[in-house]
Design an enzyme around this catalytic site. Sequence first.
Site, PDB file in Angstrom:
ATOM      1  N   ASN A  23       0.637  -1.204   0.050  1.00  0.00           N
ATOM      2  CA  ASN A  23       0.025   0.030  -0.213  1.00  0.00           C
ATOM      3  C   ASN A  23       0.860   1.263  -0.024  1.00  0.00           C
ATOM      4  O   ASN A  23       0.335   2.375  -0.101  1.00  0.00           O
ATOM      5  CB  ASN A  23      -1.035  -0.090   1.145  1.00  0.00           C
ATOM      6  CG  ASN A  23      -2.175  -0.939   0.966  1.00  0.00           C
ATOM      7  OD1 ASN A  23      -2.438  -1.634  -0.028  1.00  0.00           O
ATOM      8  ND2 ASN A  23      -2.883  -1.181   2.029  1.00  0.00           N
ATOM      9  N   CYS A 115     -16.859  -3.518  -5.200  1.00  0.00           N
ATOM     10  CA  CYS A 115     -16.133  -4.852  -5.033  1.00  0.00           C
ATOM     11  C   CYS A 115     -16.522  -5.497  -3.846  1.00  0.00           C
ATOM     12  O   CYS A 115     -17.450  -4.966  -3.214  1.00  0.00           O
ATOM     13  CB  CYS A 115     -14.406  -4.552  -4.999  1.00  0.00           C
ATOM     14  SG  CYS A 115     -14.329  -3.540  -3.251  1.00  0.00           S
TER      15      CYS A 115
HETATM   16  C1  UD1 Z   1      -6.747   1.786   1.612  1.00  0.00           C
HETATM   17  C2  UD1 Z   1      -5.925   0.717   1.515  1.00  0.00           C
HETATM   18  C3  UD1 Z   1      -6.867  -0.640   1.938  1.00  0.00           C
HETATM   19  C4  UD1 Z   1      -7.326  -0.523   3.244  1.00  0.00           C
HETATM   20  C5  UD1 Z   1      -8.005   0.920   3.423  1.00  0.00           C
HETATM   21  C6  UD1 Z   1      -8.496   1.365   4.795  1.00  0.00           C
HETATM   22  C7  UD1 Z   1      -4.502   0.812  -0.241  1.00  0.00           C
HETATM   23  C8  UD1 Z   1      -4.009   0.493  -1.888  1.00  0.00           C
HETATM   24  N1  UD1 Z   1      -5.563   0.432   0.390  1.00  0.00           N
HETATM   25  O1  UD1 Z   1      -7.933   1.622   0.562  1.00  0.00           O
HETATM   26  O2  UD1 Z   1      -6.106  -1.906   1.907  1.00  0.00           O
HETATM   27  O3  UD1 Z   1      -8.236  -1.398   3.663  1.00  0.00           O
HETATM   28  O4  UD1 Z   1      -7.230   1.995   2.894  1.00  0.00           O
HETATM   29  O5  UD1 Z   1      -7.515   1.409   5.464  1.00  0.00           O
HETATM   30  O6  UD1 Z   1      -3.791   1.749   0.136  1.00  0.00           O
HETATM   31  N2  UD1 Z   1     -14.538   6.380   1.197  1.00  0.00           N
HETATM   32  C9  UD1 Z   1     -15.585   6.985   0.686  1.00  0.00           C
HETATM   33  N3  UD1 Z   1     -15.353   8.176  -0.304  1.00  0.00           N
HETATM   34  C10 UD1 Z   1     -14.156   7.937  -0.908  1.00  0.00           C
HETATM   35  C11 UD1 Z   1     -13.257   7.124  -0.639  1.00  0.00           C
HETATM   36  C12 UD1 Z   1     -13.404   6.357   0.507  1.00  0.00           C
HETATM   37  O7  UD1 Z   1     -16.847   7.146   1.274  1.00  0.00           O
HETATM   38  O8  UD1 Z   1     -14.016   8.783  -1.929  1.00  0.00           O
HETATM   39  C13 UD1 Z   1     -14.882   5.388   2.129  1.00  0.00           C
HETATM   40  C14 UD1 Z   1     -14.672   3.835   1.654  1.00  0.00           C
HETATM   41  O9  UD1 Z   1     -15.705   3.281   1.049  1.00  0.00           O
HETATM   42  C15 UD1 Z   1     -14.321   3.195   2.960  1.00  0.00           C
HETATM   43  C16 UD1 Z   1     -13.551   4.370   3.915  1.00  0.00           C
HETATM   44  O10 UD1 Z   1     -13.843   5.480   3.415  1.00  0.00           O
HETATM   45  O11 UD1 Z   1     -15.561   2.879   3.804  1.00  0.00           O
HETATM   46  C17 UD1 Z   1     -12.156   4.266   3.875  1.00  0.00           C
HETATM   47  O12 UD1 Z   1     -11.690   3.927   2.486  1.00  0.00           O
HETATM   48  P1  UD1 Z   1     -10.350   4.486   1.822  1.00  0.00           P
HETATM   49  O13 UD1 Z   1      -9.469   4.805   3.238  1.00  0.00           O
HETATM   50  O14 UD1 Z   1     -10.511   5.473   0.907  1.00  0.00           O
HETATM   51  O15 UD1 Z   1      -9.744   3.083   1.525  1.00  0.00           O
HETATM   52  P2  UD1 Z   1      -8.733   3.089  -0.032  1.00  0.00           P
HETATM   53  O16 UD1 Z   1      -7.686   4.282   0.346  1.00  0.00           O
HETATM   54  O17 UD1 Z   1      -9.366   2.551  -1.041  1.00  0.00           O
END
Ligand code: UD1
Length: 419
Positions: A23, A115
């Site tokens: 990550n 997903c």
């Molecule tokens: C990253 C990690 C993943 C980890 C996650 C949370 C990488 C490649 N992946 O994923 O392994 O499980 O952090 O620690 O680094 N959300 C929104 N809107 C957005 C973006 C996110 O509502 O625009 C929500 C998501 O659905 C989720 C939460 O915020 O419920 C956290 O997601 P996020 O921190 O963005 O996860 P990733 O960055 O995709």
Amino acid sequence: MDKILVHGGHSLSGVVKISGSKNSALPILAATLLTKEPCVIHHVPDLSDIHYMLQILSHLGAQVERASGTVTVQAEKIRTIAPYDIVRKMRASVCVLGPLLGREKEATVSLPGGCVIGDRPIDLHLKGFEALNAAHRVEQGNVKVFAGQLRGSKVSLRGSLGPTVLGTDNVMMAATLADGVTVIEDAAAEPEVVDLANFLNKMGAKITGAGTPTIVIEGVKELHGATHEVIPDRIEAGTFLVAAAIAGREVTLRRVQPQHLDTVISALNESGFKTSTAGSALTLHGNGAPKALNLTTEPYPGFPTDMQAQMCALLSRTGGLSSISETVFPQRFMHVSELKRMGADIELKGSTALIKGVEKLSGAPVMASDLRASAALVLAGLKADGVTEVNRVYHIDRGYESIDEKLNGLGAQIERVKA
Ligand code: UD1
């Protein structure tokens, strides 16, 4: 499709070396698009997600060379459209949006679909880009972000489920080349965000506050090439700690940053396992009678959602009643039905798993559904009676470098059956 056969009942002991963080490596590789000059990244793990990222960088016009764990990228001239065929395979491809927008003031990437761990929107990424004066539109399944000029401003990246890791990465990368100062409030504080900020600063960016909820980015005119070593993978390390807790006598992890694993170590200590650290080595000592736990996943520095499935596997065989509440991805419980097929007693109440420890699990054919869920099934199989057959192991290869070989090095008996 390859499958993994785990022959249960073999104790683990010895030393295992932890790989570079997936990550961290993914956004760091994307960040190399911010400069025309070569960047050299060490300790890049050999994983399918990393291969997808390197394919995307090549498609975007970068020269990519890989020699063992070192990747050199030079993105002298770049295109700004990332192809659907590769992007669809990996959600983290979305993190090329920030660097492309920063450098070329426009980027088009396929929208990530839902997903298995739930709907994963990118609204917060787009909110951050908008704050930098970029517009976006969705056409034919792609999202296009574009700006005449990027301008720094203040933006909160907190959503209803907390801060966003890749969203923070994306906005931080775009803001390095914006006019003026950007302040990201409610930023993700994960060690991987700090690693990316450190790399960007080596490239000439001016970022302070990474690792806290407020990150300040003073825009610069251009970035230059840099060399960087990716931090150790705290989730791979945590997974091996839990493997040791399930089936180990004494297992030492080498090349870890123990402070990144504080909450995981605390949980294991609370359950009765002793741990000791010596520099970048971390040892877990087996314990015949672990205690039940109540855990809640939270953004860093809380207990990581990426360790939730593995803890479910451990607690399935831990006497007493445990619970794990998931606050980051409330639907991330696909492993529960598979663990139940192995004899686990788990009840799902909303986004909480209530786990009643059972005496033994028994091997069964199970289906990996996502990366961490598949790791949990392999771990459960280590101590189950008979053979656990984990299907769809491509999920595990996305994020664990040779997990079967590493576990076998500790005394496990795992076979990979090639399709
Ligand atoms: C990253 C990690 C993943 C980890 C996650 C949370 C990488 C490649 N992946 O994923 O392994 O499980 O952090 O620690 O680094 N959300 C929104 N809107 C957005 C973006 C996110 O509502 O625009 C929500 C998501 O659905 C989720 C939460 O915020 O419920 C956290 O997601 P996020 O921190 O963005 O996860 P990733 O960055 O995709």
